[in-house]
Design a protein around this motif. Structure first.
Motif, PDB file in Angstrom:
ATOM      1  N   GLN A 150       2.437   9.121  -6.054  1.00  0.00           N
ATOM      2  CA  GLN A 150       3.058  10.433  -5.853  1.00  0.00           C
ATOM      3  C   GLN A 150       4.111  10.704  -6.928  1.00  0.00           C
ATOM      4  N   GLU A 207       0.835  -1.210   0.000  1.00  0.00           N
ATOM      5  CA  GLU A 207       0.000   0.000   0.000  1.00  0.00           C
ATOM      6  C   GLU A 207       0.868   1.258   0.000  1.00  0.00           C
ATOM      7  N   GLU A 208       1.906   1.258   0.852  1.00  0.00           N
ATOM      8  CA  GLU A 208       2.815   2.407   0.907  1.00  0.00           C
ATOM      9  C   GLU A 208       3.513   2.607  -0.438  1.00  0.00           C
ATOM     10  N   SER A 234       2.433   1.661  -3.348  1.00  0.00           N
ATOM     11  CA  SER A 234       1.428   2.126  -4.299  1.00  0.00           C
ATOM     12  C   SER A 234       1.223   3.634  -4.148  1.00  0.00           C
ATOM     13  N   LEU A 235       1.152   4.116  -2.913  1.00  0.00           N
ATOM     14  CA  LEU A 235       1.023   5.553  -2.682  1.00  0.00           C
ATOM     15  C   LEU A 235       2.230   6.304  -3.221  1.00  0.00           C
TER      16      LEU A 235
END
Length: 109
Positions: A94, A86-87, A89-90
């Protein structure tokens, strides 16, 4: 003479009977000794079986605990992997947004 032979035969028969009785007593003593030894062996075997049953139960409990620990470790790792995905993917989002912004600024320039 016939009476003497009969008496002699009777004495021989009595001797044979005494020998047979002595052999029987010896055999009975051997049977009793063997029975006692068997009882002792059976007692030792029963103790060993009980010890092995306890060892088996303890081993099964240890295996179950290790399997549970392993399952928990796998679940923890899976959770951490999902969190990192998830991190990541974020971060990718960005970076893509930043790249789009850079391209937009370049186009304006």
């Amino acid at each position: 003479q016939t009476i003497e032979l009969e008496a002699s035969d009777m004495l021989l028969g009595a001797d044979e009977l005494t020998q047979l009785q002595n052999k029987l007593e010896c055999l009975e003593a051997e049977v009793e000794t063997t029975r006692t030894e068997n009882e002792q062996v059976n007692a030792v075997l029963a103790t060993r079986v009980t010890e092995l049953e306890h060892l088996l139960q303890s081993s099964q409990e240890t295996i179950a605990q290790l399997e549970d620990d392993h399952r928990c470790t796998l679940e923890e790792r899976s959770g951490k992997i999902r969190q990192l995905e998830e991190e990541l993917s974020l971060m990718v989002g960005q970076v893509e947004a930043s790249a789009s912004e850079v391209l937009r600024v370049e186009e304006e320039v």
